[in-house]
Design a protein around this motif. Structure first.
Motif, mmCIF file in Angstrom:
data_model
loop_
_atom_site.group_PDB
_atom_site.id
_atom_site.type_symbol
_atom_site.label_atom_id
_atom_site.label_comp_id
_atom_site.label_asym_id
_atom_site.label_seq_id
_atom_site.Cartn_x
_atom_site.Cartn_y
_atom_site.Cartn_z
ATOM 1 N N MET A 177 -3.186 -17.428 -0.045
ATOM 2 C CA MET A 177 -3.000 -18.253 1.341
ATOM 3 C C MET A 177 -3.205 -16.981 2.708
ATOM 4 S SD MET A 177 0.464 -20.401 0.113
ATOM 5 C CE MET A 177 0.816 -20.965 1.655
ATOM 6 N N ASN A 178 -4.302 -17.055 3.247
ATOM 7 C CA ASN A 178 -4.489 -16.159 4.426
ATOM 8 C C ASN A 178 -4.614 -17.102 5.463
ATOM 9 O OD1 ASN A 178 -5.634 -14.725 6.186
ATOM 10 N ND2 ASN A 178 -7.477 -13.873 5.164
ATOM 11 N N PRO A 179 -3.686 -16.809 6.421
ATOM 12 C CA PRO A 179 -3.682 -17.785 7.676
ATOM 13 C C PRO A 179 -4.963 -17.668 8.491
ATOM 14 C CG PRO A 179 -1.409 -16.780 7.358
ATOM 15 C CD PRO A 179 -2.351 -16.151 6.350
ATOM 16 N N VAL A 233 -0.568 -23.310 18.450
ATOM 17 C CA VAL A 233 -1.751 -23.162 17.911
ATOM 18 C C VAL A 233 -2.854 -24.188 18.636
ATOM 19 C CG1 VAL A 233 -1.053 -22.170 15.869
ATOM 20 C CG2 VAL A 233 -1.410 -24.563 15.937
ATOM 21 N N MET A 234 -2.519 -25.245 19.055
ATOM 22 C CA MET A 234 -3.438 -26.072 19.767
ATOM 23 C C MET A 234 -3.974 -25.569 21.157
ATOM 24 S SD MET A 234 -3.805 -28.723 18.489
ATOM 25 C CE MET A 234 -3.115 -30.188 17.249
ATOM 26 N N GLU A 235 -2.914 -24.381 21.545
ATOM 27 C CA GLU A 235 -3.210 -23.753 22.884
ATOM 28 C C GLU A 235 -4.101 -22.579 22.622
ATOM 29 O OE1 GLU A 235 -3.012 -24.589 26.031
ATOM 30 O OE2 GLU A 235 -2.060 -26.503 25.526
ATOM 31 N N HIS A 236 -3.587 -21.902 21.320
ATOM 32 C CA HIS A 236 -4.508 -20.624 20.894
ATOM 33 C C HIS A 236 -4.767 -20.739 19.395
ATOM 34 C CE1 HIS A 236 -3.224 -18.913 24.854
ATOM 35 N NE2 HIS A 236 -2.241 -19.274 24.453
ATOM 36 N N TYR A 240 -2.074 -15.845 14.895
ATOM 37 C CA TYR A 240 -1.752 -15.556 13.618
ATOM 38 C C TYR A 240 -0.178 -15.830 13.113
ATOM 39 C CZ TYR A 240 -1.265 -13.252 9.006
ATOM 40 O OH TYR A 240 -1.122 -12.946 7.657
ATOM 41 N N ARG A 241 0.465 -15.635 14.032
ATOM 42 C CA ARG A 241 2.005 -15.831 13.648
ATOM 43 C C ARG A 241 2.212 -17.231 13.460
ATOM 44 N NH1 ARG A 241 6.289 -17.599 16.494
ATOM 45 N NH2 ARG A 241 8.571 -16.936 15.721
ATOM 46 N N ILE A 246 2.846 -22.398 10.036
ATOM 47 C CA ILE A 246 2.575 -23.815 9.462
ATOM 48 C C ILE A 246 1.967 -23.676 8.074
ATOM 49 C CG2 ILE A 246 0.768 -25.348 9.860
ATOM 50 C CD1 ILE A 246 0.820 -24.783 12.728
ATOM 51 N N MET A 247 1.279 -22.566 7.644
ATOM 52 C CA MET A 247 0.746 -22.502 6.326
ATOM 53 C C MET A 247 1.821 -22.503 5.273
ATOM 54 S SD MET A 247 -2.267 -20.035 4.960
ATOM 55 C CE MET A 247 -3.651 -21.001 4.642
ATOM 56 N N TRP A 248 2.905 -21.562 5.477
ATOM 57 C CA TRP A 248 3.941 -21.467 4.626
ATOM 58 C C TRP A 248 4.764 -22.482 4.641
ATOM 59 C CZ3 TRP A 248 5.343 -19.880 0.420
ATOM 60 C CH2 TRP A 248 6.515 -19.489 -0.115
ATOM 61 N N ALA A 249 5.123 -23.254 5.890
ATOM 62 C CA ALA A 249 5.867 -24.382 5.838
ATOM 63 C C ALA A 249 5.199 -25.541 4.998
ATOM 64 C CB ALA A 249 6.054 -24.932 7.205
ATOM 65 N N GLY A 250 4.005 -25.698 4.971
ATOM 66 C CA GLY A 250 3.165 -26.815 4.138
ATOM 67 C C GLY A 250 3.768 -26.499 2.749
#
Length: 394
Positions: A177-179, A233-236, A240-241, A246-250
């Protein structure tokens, strides 16, 4: 009361900017000698990710074959194609490169290769798998959580029947998993993924068991974090943070962690399966279109849970004298959030039209398997309830 539970999460997670450099070693550690690289459309090729995967396997001395073309709401016909290819090429490991659709397709292929019958038997409650090819994941879309779950959702081409099946045999051996791989996701896909992640937790949070304080607190923190991160992330898009959150929460949302001591409901999910099967809509968007109607349909019998959600997750001020109003404000806050990230809050917004009574009846028939199944755990949902909720969501 706290429900008894058995927590099992065997998947190894390799997370971070250099995670892909471990693919070869990870497959080798699982004794893979002939790999099926399974993927979806052209984005994995265009981004260069497939070339990294190929090179990693070559460096590890591992041969491979490839099968692309997985579509959202993955189809049984592609699963059959993968089973035939794996048998012909004597594949002993499947590497899914993509999101939940690719992973679910890989799991179904993994079940089918060692099985003598029709792999659909497992989704049709006619068989129980005894084996599954080992599976690894290179995750590109955080949403389904399939990389750490026991779940597999497949759509049968004939009749567009979409069903889920759960069994621990398909749990992935590892997930890379690479964000950074999520930076180029379109805003709509990012929003739909975040909605799915949150819904996986909400389907467990809305439970008749309300005494598991720690599990509830984990669920609330996860929901707040995803809500805040997706707006960021919608704005930016290259944040990465927040992409990492989001990725880990998934993964955490669907590996059963937020179910410990409670009982999952998943009525909204199962009703949405029929919506996305019939209309080929994005799963997360379909969930957003249905959940407010489900919530309003059941909330009066479970006000304390909806009040806690409104206050602890959506930031609503608690009106102690009027809990029904607090609960309703929580649902409206969810609808406001969905609109902020471009998600629908009803089926008309999702499809651009209302569904017909005939379409409702078709979905109810399939969802209830001809009136033989009920949905849900916090509140049991029968055919009349399904029909009412679909109509509320029109």
């Amino acid at each position: 009361m706290i429900n008894d539970f058995n927590f099992y999460a065997p998947t190894r997670i390799v997370f971070g900017k250099t995670a892909e450099q471990q693919i070869g070693a990870l497959v080798a550690s699982q004794h893979g000698s002939k790999v099926l690289i399974h993927y979806g459309g052209g984005s994995a090729e265009r981004s260069g990710l497939l070339n990294i995967v190929r090179e990693q396997l070559r460096q590890a001395g591992i041969s491979f074959v490839e099968l692309g073309g997985v579509v959202p709401n993955p189809m049984l016909s592609k699963v059959y194609e993968g089973i035939e290819l794996c048998r012909r090429e004597q594949v002993d490991f499947i590497l899914a490169v993509g999101g939940g659709s690719v992973i679910d397709s890989a799991k179904a292929i993994g079940y089918g290769v060692p099985y003598d019958g029709d792999v659909w038997d497992f989704w049709d409650s006619k068989g129980v798998p005894q084996a599954c090819l080992p599976i690894g994941v290179v995750l590109t879309i955080p949403a389904a959580g399939s990389e750490m779950s026991s779940s597999t959702v497949i759509t049968k081409d004939d009749g567009l029947v979409k069903r889920g099946f759960n069994c621990d045999l398909c749990r992935c051996r590892f997930a890379v998993m690479n964000p950074e791989r999520t930076y180029t996701l379109p805003p709509y896909q990012t929003a739909a993924g975040a909605t799915d992640i949150m819904m996986h937790t909400m389907e467990r949070y809305f439970s008749k068991y309300e005494d598991m304080t720690l599990t509830d607190a984990i669920a609330e923190a996860l929901l707040r974090t995803v809500k805040d991160s997706v707006l960021a992330v919608m704005e930016h898009p290259d944040d990465y943070r927040n992409r990492a959150q989001i990725m880990w929460a998934g993964s955490l949302a669907h590996n059963d962690l937020t179910e410990c001591g409670t009982e999952k409901d998943f009525a909204t999910h199962k009703m949405e399966h029929e919506l996305s099967a019939l209309f080929s809509v994005t799963h997360g968007a379909g969930l957003a279109a249905l959940w407010p109607s489900w919530a309003r349909y059941v909330k009066d019998k479970h006000l304390s849970r909806f009040v806690r959600f409104a206050v602890n997750v959506m930031g609503v001020e608690n009106d102690f004298a009027h809990p029904d109003e607090t609960a309703e404000k929580g649902i409206r806050a969810v609808e406001d959030f969905y609109h902020k990230i471009g998600m629908p809050t009803n089926i008309h917004e999702l499809l651009g039209r209302e569904i017909t009574d005939n379409e409702i009846e078709e979905m109810v028939e399939k969802c209830s398997r001809g009136g033989t199944l009920t949905l849900g755990a916090m509140e049991k949902i029968g055919t009349d309830d399904m029909r009412a909720i679909y109509r509320m969501a029109k």
